[in-house]
Design a protein around this motif. Structure first.
Motif, mmCIF file in Angstrom:
data_model
loop_
_atom_site.group_PDB
_atom_site.id
_atom_site.type_symbol
_atom_site.label_atom_id
_atom_site.label_comp_id
_atom_site.label_asym_id
_atom_site.label_seq_id
_atom_site.Cartn_x
_atom_site.Cartn_y
_atom_site.Cartn_z
ATOM 1 N N ALA A 50 44.010 56.701 36.283
ATOM 2 C CA ALA A 50 44.680 55.410 36.119
ATOM 3 C C ALA A 50 44.089 54.350 37.039
ATOM 4 C CB ALA A 50 46.176 55.563 36.384
ATOM 5 N N THR A 51 43.872 54.697 38.310
ATOM 6 C CA THR A 51 43.378 53.706 39.264
ATOM 7 C C THR A 51 41.927 53.319 38.983
ATOM 8 O OG1 THR A 51 42.893 55.536 40.789
ATOM 9 C CG2 THR A 51 44.934 54.329 41.140
ATOM 10 N N TYR A 52 41.090 54.296 38.622
ATOM 11 C CA TYR A 52 39.680 53.993 38.381
ATOM 12 C C TYR A 52 39.424 53.488 36.959
ATOM 13 C CZ TYR A 52 38.097 55.524 42.898
ATOM 14 O OH TYR A 52 37.881 55.592 44.256
ATOM 15 N N GLY A 53 40.400 53.702 36.061
ATOM 16 C CA GLY A 53 40.268 53.126 34.729
ATOM 17 C C GLY A 53 40.704 51.672 34.712
ATOM 18 N N SER A 54 41.629 51.314 35.592
ATOM 19 C CA SER A 54 42.099 49.937 35.684
ATOM 20 C C SER A 54 41.132 49.118 36.540
ATOM 21 C CB SER A 54 43.511 49.910 36.263
ATOM 22 O OG SER A 54 44.075 48.628 36.147
ATOM 23 N N ILE A 55 41.494 47.878 36.817
ATOM 24 C CA ILE A 55 40.569 46.970 37.522
ATOM 25 C C ILE A 55 41.204 46.436 38.812
ATOM 26 C CG2 ILE A 55 39.402 46.305 35.395
ATOM 27 C CD1 ILE A 55 41.649 43.760 36.944
ATOM 28 N N SER A 56 40.371 45.873 39.656
ATOM 29 C CA SER A 56 40.822 45.274 40.909
ATOM 30 C C SER A 56 40.668 43.759 40.828
ATOM 31 C CB SER A 56 40.002 45.817 42.089
ATOM 32 O OG SER A 56 40.218 45.039 43.253
ATOM 33 N N ILE A 57 41.782 43.048 40.837
ATOM 34 C CA ILE A 57 41.755 41.592 40.742
ATOM 35 C C ILE A 57 41.127 40.968 41.988
ATOM 36 C CG2 ILE A 57 44.105 41.443 41.655
ATOM 37 C CD1 ILE A 57 42.498 39.053 39.108
ATOM 38 N N VAL A 58 41.307 41.604 43.148
ATOM 39 C CA VAL A 58 40.748 41.052 44.387
ATOM 40 C C VAL A 58 39.224 41.222 44.408
ATOM 41 C CG1 VAL A 58 40.840 41.109 46.897
ATOM 42 C CG2 VAL A 58 42.899 41.554 45.572
ATOM 43 N N THR A 59 38.734 42.367 43.941
ATOM 44 C CA THR A 59 37.287 42.559 43.842
ATOM 45 C C THR A 59 36.685 41.547 42.885
ATOM 46 O OG1 THR A 59 37.623 44.932 44.201
ATOM 47 C CG2 THR A 59 35.465 44.254 43.398
ATOM 48 N N TYR A 60 37.383 41.287 41.788
ATOM 49 C CA TYR A 60 36.931 40.281 40.828
ATOM 50 C C TYR A 60 36.878 38.901 41.488
ATOM 51 C CZ TYR A 60 36.852 37.336 36.653
ATOM 52 O OH TYR A 60 36.532 36.392 35.711
ATOM 53 N N GLY A 61 37.913 38.579 42.273
ATOM 54 C CA GLY A 61 37.921 37.300 42.974
ATOM 55 C C GLY A 61 36.772 37.166 43.950
ATOM 56 N N ALA A 62 36.450 38.246 44.647
ATOM 57 C CA ALA A 62 35.307 38.228 45.564
ATOM 58 C C ALA A 62 33.999 38.043 44.800
ATOM 59 C CB ALA A 62 35.269 39.525 46.369
ATOM 60 N N ALA A 63 33.910 38.638 43.605
ATOM 61 C CA ALA A 63 32.710 38.483 42.778
ATOM 62 C C ALA A 63 32.561 37.043 42.298
ATOM 63 C CB ALA A 63 32.770 39.436 41.586
ATOM 64 N N ILE A 64 33.693 36.389 41.971
ATOM 65 C CA ILE A 64 33.658 34.972 41.575
ATOM 66 C C ILE A 64 33.091 34.122 42.709
ATOM 67 C CG2 ILE A 64 35.101 32.977 41.036
ATOM 68 C CD1 ILE A 64 34.816 34.821 38.686
ATOM 69 N N THR A 65 33.566 34.388 43.932
ATOM 70 C CA THR A 65 33.056 33.656 45.097
ATOM 71 C C THR A 65 31.568 33.914 45.292
ATOM 72 O OG1 THR A 65 35.227 33.852 46.160
ATOM 73 C CG2 THR A 65 33.359 33.310 47.575
ATOM 74 N N PHE A 66 31.141 35.152 45.105
ATOM 75 C CA PHE A 66 29.727 35.515 45.226
ATOM 76 C C PHE A 66 28.880 34.736 44.223
ATOM 77 C CE2 PHE A 66 26.155 38.079 43.722
ATOM 78 C CZ PHE A 66 25.502 38.399 44.900
ATOM 79 N N LEU A 67 29.338 34.656 42.973
ATOM 80 C CA LEU A 67 28.581 33.942 41.944
ATOM 81 C C LEU A 67 28.568 32.441 42.216
ATOM 82 C CD1 LEU A 67 29.744 35.794 38.683
ATOM 83 C CD2 LEU A 67 27.572 36.042 39.909
ATOM 84 N N ASP A 68 29.694 31.899 42.672
ATOM 85 C CA ASP A 68 29.747 30.466 42.973
ATOM 86 C C ASP A 68 28.770 30.096 44.084
ATOM 87 O OD1 ASP A 68 31.637 30.034 41.031
ATOM 88 O OD2 ASP A 68 33.358 30.155 42.401
#
Length: 250
Positions: free
Chosen positions: A16-34
């Protein structure tokens, strides 16, 4: 998990945990791309909401199927061959927690509010949700670091195999996510974010659902591994790695 010889309930917790996603990791990735000046598709934010619940439902469905094999199955001749029939694979409480859990409800609600109001609402929410985002994210990451430090000792008790799983799984799933993103024609930023979503592990929505639906699963395992191992790994190594894999593929 069968190779590691982990019991069924804790295996479902990791599914369940590894099939779902991490919203905070996604947010960090957005900052990285920006910061790198890389654009991405706006609808990727909607995928965060769409990818949050299905993994929880699938993992709990797998649990019900596995448990039904231990009991005497009820056979039906209406099907082709003899197939076990279960009338209660997913109960209402599991569905409610997976679809209307606090974090999922906030994500879906925010998505609907944004869709209804459009860009006209940006000036109203910008001071709180955009201008303060980086500062709040730093405080949240510091708090997550404290929690992860407490959980990491529990993970070590279960051997090196779990630690290897927590490090290898994000790279495997993240690489598959990058590949899928490229196949469907996403941009470099979109492909990177698809890799981040596929390679991250939930430590908010999935653990909340597991606490209700699979109380026998040990939170120190699925939460300690996703938060104490995979989360910092993705922040330090995973996000740049998915970005470089995306550039190489494209």
């Amino acid at each position: 998990m069968r190779v590691i010889k982990l019991d069924l309930k804790n295996s479902i917790g990791l599914a369940a945990t590894y099939g779902s996603i991490s919203i905070v990791t996604y947010g960090a990735a957005i900052t990285f791309l920006d910061e790198s000046g890389t654009s991405y598709e706006g609808f990727m934010n909607a995928l965060v909401v769409l990818m949050e619940s299905p993994a929880i439902l699938v993992s709990l469905l797998l649990l019900k199927i596995a448990e039904s094999r231990k009991n005497l199955p009820v056979y039906s001749t209406r099907n082709l061959g003899f197939i076990p029939v279960s009338s209660n694979l997913i109960d209402k409480e599991v569905l409610r927690e997976s679809i209307f859990g606090k974090s999922v409800l906030l994500l879906v609600g925010s998505l609907l509010i944004g869709w209804a109001l459009g860009e006209s609402a940006v000036p109203m929410v910008k001071p709180l949700f955009i201008d303060l985002y980086s500062s709040v994210l730093i405080l949240f990451l510091l708090n997550m670091g404290l929690i992860a430090g407490k959980r990491l000792a529990e993970v070590k008790k279960h051997g090196v195999k779990l630690l290897v799983f927590g490090l290898f799984t994000p790279l495997l799933f993240g690489s598959l996510g990058v590949l899928v993103g490229d196949i469907v024609g996403l941009s470099l930023g979109g492909v990177t974010l698809m890799g981040v979503l596929a390679g991250s592990a939930s430590y908010i929505a999935a653990p909340a659902a597991l606490k209700t639906s699979v109380p026998e699963a040990n939170p120190s395992i699925y939460l300690g591994l996703s938060l104490g191992v995979t989360f910092p790994f993705n922040l330090i190594i995973g996000i740049p790695a998915y970005y470089e894999i995306a550039k190489w593929i494209q």
